[in-house]
Design a protein around this motif. Structure first.
Motif, PDB file in Angstrom:
ATOM      1  N   UNK A  31     -22.919  17.694 -35.896  1.00 16.79           N
ATOM      2  CA  UNK A  31     -22.313  18.855 -35.267  1.00 16.79           C
ATOM      3  C   UNK A  31     -23.027  19.081 -33.945  1.00 16.79           C
ATOM      4  N   UNK A  32     -22.270  19.150 -32.859  1.00 15.40           N
ATOM      5  CA  UNK A  32     -22.855  19.210 -31.530  1.00 15.40           C
ATOM      6  C   UNK A  32     -22.871  20.607 -30.935  1.00 15.40           C
ATOM      7  N   UNK A  33     -21.863  21.403 -31.231  1.00 18.45           N
ATOM      8  CA  UNK A  33     -21.766  22.723 -30.602  1.00 18.45           C
ATOM      9  C   UNK A  33     -20.882  23.622 -31.458  1.00 18.45           C
ATOM     10  N   UNK A  34     -21.142  24.937 -31.385  1.00 16.51           N
ATOM     11  CA  UNK A  34     -20.276  25.896 -32.067  1.00 16.51           C
ATOM     12  C   UNK A  34     -20.246  27.176 -31.259  1.00 16.51           C
ATOM     13  N   UNK A  35     -19.184  27.956 -31.479  1.00 12.46           N
ATOM     14  CA  UNK A  35     -19.041  29.257 -30.820  1.00 12.46           C
ATOM     15  C   UNK A  35     -18.265  30.181 -31.741  1.00 12.46           C
ATOM     16  N   UNK A  36     -18.456  31.456 -31.540  1.00 16.70           N
ATOM     17  CA  UNK A  36     -17.699  32.472 -32.273  1.00 16.70           C
ATOM     18  C   UNK A  36     -16.736  33.118 -31.288  1.00 16.70           C
ATOM     19  N   UNK A  37     -15.472  33.170 -31.655  1.00 10.53           N
ATOM     20  CA  UNK A  37     -14.446  33.774 -30.814  1.00 10.53           C
ATOM     21  C   UNK A  37     -14.471  35.295 -30.973  1.00 10.53           C
ATOM     22  N   UNK A  38     -13.903  36.033 -30.021  1.00 13.70           N
ATOM     23  CA  UNK A  38     -13.914  37.499 -30.103  1.00 13.70           C
ATOM     24  C   UNK A  38     -13.317  38.059 -31.397  1.00 13.70           C
ATOM     25  N   UNK A  39     -12.371  37.340 -32.004  1.00 17.32           N
ATOM     26  CA  UNK A  39     -11.774  37.836 -33.253  1.00 17.32           C
ATOM     27  C   UNK A  39     -12.587  37.451 -34.484  1.00 17.32           C
ATOM     28  N   UNK A  79     -11.287  34.703 -21.647  1.00 17.50           N
ATOM     29  CA  UNK A  79     -10.950  36.130 -21.750  1.00 17.50           C
ATOM     30  C   UNK A  79      -9.587  36.415 -22.372  1.00 17.50           C
ATOM     31  N   UNK A  80      -8.646  35.484 -22.255  1.00 15.08           N
ATOM     32  CA  UNK A  80      -7.302  35.722 -22.800  1.00 15.08           C
ATOM     33  C   UNK A  80      -7.166  35.327 -24.270  1.00 15.08           C
ATOM     34  N   UNK A  91     -12.988  15.456 -19.671  1.00 13.98           N
ATOM     35  CA  UNK A  91     -11.837  16.352 -19.672  1.00 13.98           C
ATOM     36  C   UNK A  91     -12.253  17.729 -20.171  1.00 13.98           C
ATOM     37  N   UNK A  92     -11.520  18.727 -19.707  1.00 11.47           N
ATOM     38  CA  UNK A  92     -11.601  20.071 -20.249  1.00 11.47           C
ATOM     39  C   UNK A  92     -10.230  20.366 -20.824  1.00 11.47           C
ATOM     40  N   UNK A  93     -10.203  20.762 -22.067  1.00 10.68           N
ATOM     41  CA  UNK A  93      -8.944  21.089 -22.731  1.00 10.68           C
ATOM     42  C   UNK A  93      -8.948  22.570 -23.064  1.00 10.68           C
ATOM     43  N   UNK A  94      -7.763  23.175 -23.029  1.00  8.68           N
ATOM     44  CA  UNK A  94      -7.620  24.584 -23.353  1.00  8.68           C
ATOM     45  C   UNK A  94      -6.732  24.685 -24.585  1.00  8.68           C
ATOM     46  N   UNK A  95      -7.199  25.463 -25.561  1.00 10.01           N
ATOM     47  CA  UNK A  95      -6.551  25.548 -26.861  1.00 10.01           C
ATOM     48  C   UNK A  95      -6.105  26.974 -27.155  1.00 10.01           C
ATOM     49  N   UNK A  96      -4.933  27.096 -27.732  1.00  9.99           N
ATOM     50  CA  UNK A  96      -4.501  28.348 -28.340  1.00  9.99           C
ATOM     51  C   UNK A  96      -4.914  28.243 -29.802  1.00  9.99           C
ATOM     52  N   UNK A  97      -6.057  28.785 -30.117  1.00  9.26           N
ATOM     53  CA  UNK A  97      -6.642  28.590 -31.441  1.00  9.26           C
ATOM     54  C   UNK A  97      -5.773  29.205 -32.531  1.00  9.26           C
ATOM     55  N   UNK A  98      -5.194  30.372 -32.256  1.00  2.77           N
ATOM     56  CA  UNK A  98      -4.348  31.008 -33.270  1.00  2.77           C
ATOM     57  C   UNK A  98      -3.106  30.166 -33.593  1.00  2.77           C
ATOM     58  N   UNK A  99      -2.501  29.580 -32.566  1.00  2.00           N
ATOM     59  CA  UNK A  99      -1.321  28.738 -32.768  1.00  2.00           C
ATOM     60  C   UNK A  99      -1.716  27.318 -33.159  1.00  2.00           C
TER      61      UNK A  99
END
Length: 104
Positions: A31-39, A79-80, A91-99
């Motif tokens: 495991x290389x990295x982790x984060x907690x989302x605002x929700x 922020x969104x 690469x940088x990828x952007x994810x809609x985690x909920x969807x």
């Protein structure tokens, strides 16, 4: 509080009680990295190029996201409400985690 262990697990700890409340399994790769989302959702990335979305309260994996060609080395909540991931594949990828999918 979160703790990544050398035995392929992530533990969710109750900081007041000083005890683990849930154990989350991860891939066999480091495991290389982790984060907690605002929700409150937890996102982890490991050497297998996958992102995993967890419910840390219940210890359940909610989704596995794939798209990087090499290891993911950075995660950043946006922020969104979306999530950015950066990989060794440059690469940088952007994810809609909920969807549970990559966004444009």
């Amino acid at each position: 509080m979160l703790a990544a262990n050398g035995d392929a697990t992530i533990e969710v700890w109750d900081a007041v009680a000083g005890a683990p409340v849930a154990t989350l399994m991860r891939s066999r790769k480091q495991m290389l990295v982790m984060t907690v989302l605002p929700d409150g959702m937890l996102v982890t990335a490991s050497g297998d190029r996958r992102l995993r979305v967890w419910d840390p309260a219940g210890g359940h994996k909610l989704a596995t996201l794939q798209g990087h060609a090499f290891e993911v080395r950075a995660l950043a909540p946006l922020p969104d409400g979306r999530l950015a991931s950066a990989g060794v594949d440059l690469t940088v990828r952007v994810w809609d985690v909920r969807a549970r999918h990559e966004t444009a």
